[in-house]
Design a protein around this motif. Sequence first.
Motif, PDB file in Angstrom:
ATOM      1  N   SER A 141      -5.319   9.657  -2.666  1.00 33.61           N
ATOM      2  CA  SER A 141      -4.067   9.063  -3.134  1.00 33.61           C
ATOM      3  C   SER A 141      -3.905   9.117  -4.652  1.00 33.61           C
ATOM      4  O   SER A 141      -2.792   8.959  -5.162  1.00 33.61           O
ATOM      5  CB  SER A 141      -3.959   7.616  -2.655  1.00 33.61           C
ATOM      6  OG  SER A 141      -5.031   6.844  -3.160  1.00 33.61           O
ATOM      7  N   ILE A 149       2.510   8.560  -1.339  1.00 40.24           N
ATOM      8  CA  ILE A 149       1.454   7.846  -0.609  1.00 40.24           C
ATOM      9  C   ILE A 149       2.031   7.159   0.618  1.00 40.24           C
ATOM     10  O   ILE A 149       1.446   7.191   1.707  1.00 40.24           O
ATOM     11  CB  ILE A 149       0.763   6.815  -1.533  1.00 40.24           C
ATOM     12  CG1 ILE A 149      -0.024   7.540  -2.629  1.00 40.24           C
ATOM     13  CG2 ILE A 149      -0.171   5.899  -0.725  1.00 40.24           C
ATOM     14  CD1 ILE A 149      -0.553   6.617  -3.724  1.00 40.24           C
ATOM     15  N   GLU A 150       3.193   6.529   0.452  1.00 42.56           N
ATOM     16  CA  GLU A 150       3.846   5.863   1.582  1.00 42.56           C
ATOM     17  C   GLU A 150       4.159   6.863   2.683  1.00 42.56           C
ATOM     18  O   GLU A 150       3.918   6.592   3.869  1.00 42.56           O
ATOM     19  CB  GLU A 150       5.129   5.182   1.114  1.00 42.56           C
ATOM     20  CG  GLU A 150       4.908   3.981   0.212  1.00 42.56           C
ATOM     21  CD  GLU A 150       6.224   3.395  -0.295  1.00 42.56           C
ATOM     22  OE1 GLU A 150       6.331   2.166  -0.337  1.00 42.56           O
ATOM     23  OE2 GLU A 150       7.140   4.173  -0.629  1.00 42.56           O
ATOM     24  N   ALA A 152       2.730   9.807   3.205  1.00 42.73           N
ATOM     25  CA  ALA A 152       1.478  10.314   3.779  1.00 42.73           C
ATOM     26  C   ALA A 152       0.890   9.333   4.785  1.00 42.73           C
ATOM     27  O   ALA A 152       0.420   9.730   5.862  1.00 42.73           O
ATOM     28  CB  ALA A 152       0.475  10.594   2.666  1.00 42.73           C
ATOM     29  N   LYS A 153       0.934   8.054   4.462  1.00 41.41           N
ATOM     30  CA  LYS A 153       0.380   7.047   5.382  1.00 41.41           C
ATOM     31  C   LYS A 153       1.182   6.958   6.668  1.00 41.41           C
ATOM     32  O   LYS A 153       0.622   6.758   7.756  1.00 41.41           O
ATOM     33  CB  LYS A 153       0.313   5.687   4.688  1.00 41.41           C
ATOM     34  CG  LYS A 153      -0.788   5.595   3.630  1.00 41.41           C
ATOM     35  CD  LYS A 153      -0.827   4.221   2.986  1.00 41.41           C
ATOM     36  CE  LYS A 153      -1.975   4.111   1.991  1.00 41.41           C
ATOM     37  NZ  LYS A 153      -2.008   2.780   1.331  1.00 41.41           N
ATOM     38  N   ALA A 156       0.288   9.857   8.807  1.00 41.40           N
ATOM     39  CA  ALA A 156      -1.023   9.596   9.418  1.00 41.40           C
ATOM     40  C   ALA A 156      -0.931   8.633  10.586  1.00 41.40           C
ATOM     41  O   ALA A 156      -1.818   8.589  11.437  1.00 41.40           O
ATOM     42  CB  ALA A 156      -1.985   9.039   8.361  1.00 41.40           C
ATOM     43  N   ALA A 157       0.145   7.860  10.626  1.00 46.50           N
ATOM     44  CA  ALA A 157       0.384   6.957  11.752  1.00 46.50           C
ATOM     45  C   ALA A 157       1.243   7.629  12.824  1.00 46.50           C
ATOM     46  O   ALA A 157       1.748   6.967  13.735  1.00 46.50           O
ATOM     47  CB  ALA A 157       1.059   5.681  11.264  1.00 46.50           C
ATOM     48  N   SER A 195      -3.008  14.046   8.234  1.00 42.43           N
ATOM     49  CA  SER A 195      -3.388  12.862   9.009  1.00 42.43           C
ATOM     50  C   SER A 195      -4.898  12.665   9.016  1.00 42.43           C
ATOM     51  O   SER A 195      -5.389  11.539   8.829  1.00 42.43           O
ATOM     52  CB  SER A 195      -2.860  12.987  10.436  1.00 42.43           C
ATOM     53  OG  SER A 195      -1.467  13.052  10.464  1.00 42.43           O
ATOM     54  N   VAL A 198      -5.979  11.456   5.436  1.00 41.45           N
ATOM     55  CA  VAL A 198      -5.633  10.061   5.159  1.00 41.45           C
ATOM     56  C   VAL A 198      -6.507   9.112   5.956  1.00 41.45           C
ATOM     57  O   VAL A 198      -6.911   8.051   5.477  1.00 41.45           O
ATOM     58  CB  VAL A 198      -4.137   9.803   5.459  1.00 41.45           C
ATOM     59  CG1 VAL A 198      -3.814   8.329   5.371  1.00 41.45           C
ATOM     60  CG2 VAL A 198      -3.263  10.597   4.487  1.00 41.45           C
ATOM     61  N   ASN A 199      -6.842   9.512   7.192  1.00 45.43           N
ATOM     62  CA  ASN A 199      -7.650   8.656   8.050  1.00 45.43           C
ATOM     63  C   ASN A 199      -9.152   8.789   7.796  1.00 45.43           C
ATOM     64  O   ASN A 199      -9.968   8.213   8.518  1.00 45.43           O
ATOM     65  CB  ASN A 199      -7.342   8.947   9.521  1.00 45.43           C
ATOM     66  CG  ASN A 199      -6.048   8.298   9.961  1.00 45.43           C
ATOM     67  OD1 ASN A 199      -5.986   7.088  10.138  1.00 45.43           O
ATOM     68  ND2 ASN A 199      -5.001   9.089  10.110  1.00 45.43           N
TER      69      ASN A 199
END
Length: 203
Positions: A141, A149-150, A152-153, A156-157, A195, A198-199
């Motif tokens: 990040s 960042i928002e 990307a997260k 990842a969800a 994903s 990020v995870n």
Amino acid sequence: MQHWFIDRQSTVLPNWREALPEARCLARAQQAAAIGPGILWFRQRAGESVGDVLPAGPLAAGQHWVLLSDEPSDATVLAALTAGAAACCNSYAAPEVLRQVALVVANGGLWVGRSLLGRVVGGSARILERQRKAAPADNWSARLSEREIEVAKLVAAAASNKEIARRLDISERTVKAHLTSVFEKLHLRDRLQLSLRVNGLSL
């Protein structure tokens, strides 16, 4: 890039034609005909296995293939990816989805549906925790803006671009621009790689 739809008969579904109007369609019996570099879209009808629809030999250089399944499932997607597919989606997917798949595959990426993506990046909390503890910290990040960042997260969800746009109150075009920037900054090809990164999973 040339696209080839390959089915039991040389028929084209309306959503295929709308998504990729310049694509050509072949019956499986015609697969021996010379097909150049491009993306081959193999249709899997109800009752057929992944192996039933694929050619016996390897693809030529510069060719990638996608499985179009009439009855897609996680097991079908996994079987297709194991067999070397670059993507797997519903035969009746909306033209916009098919164009997204084509773009990802043309750029060397891997496209999977949201259901399987959620399973792949979610996994077991214990497995994720073990991998995070074993791996060195990845401050991915640090290279991104707050909004990137928002985005990307949310990717990842397993959120879609439309869902991200709604959550962040921005346009889908802006979401795509942020994603392009994120991929470039982190040297990633597609949503799946992002994903996993990020995870905290190894690529």
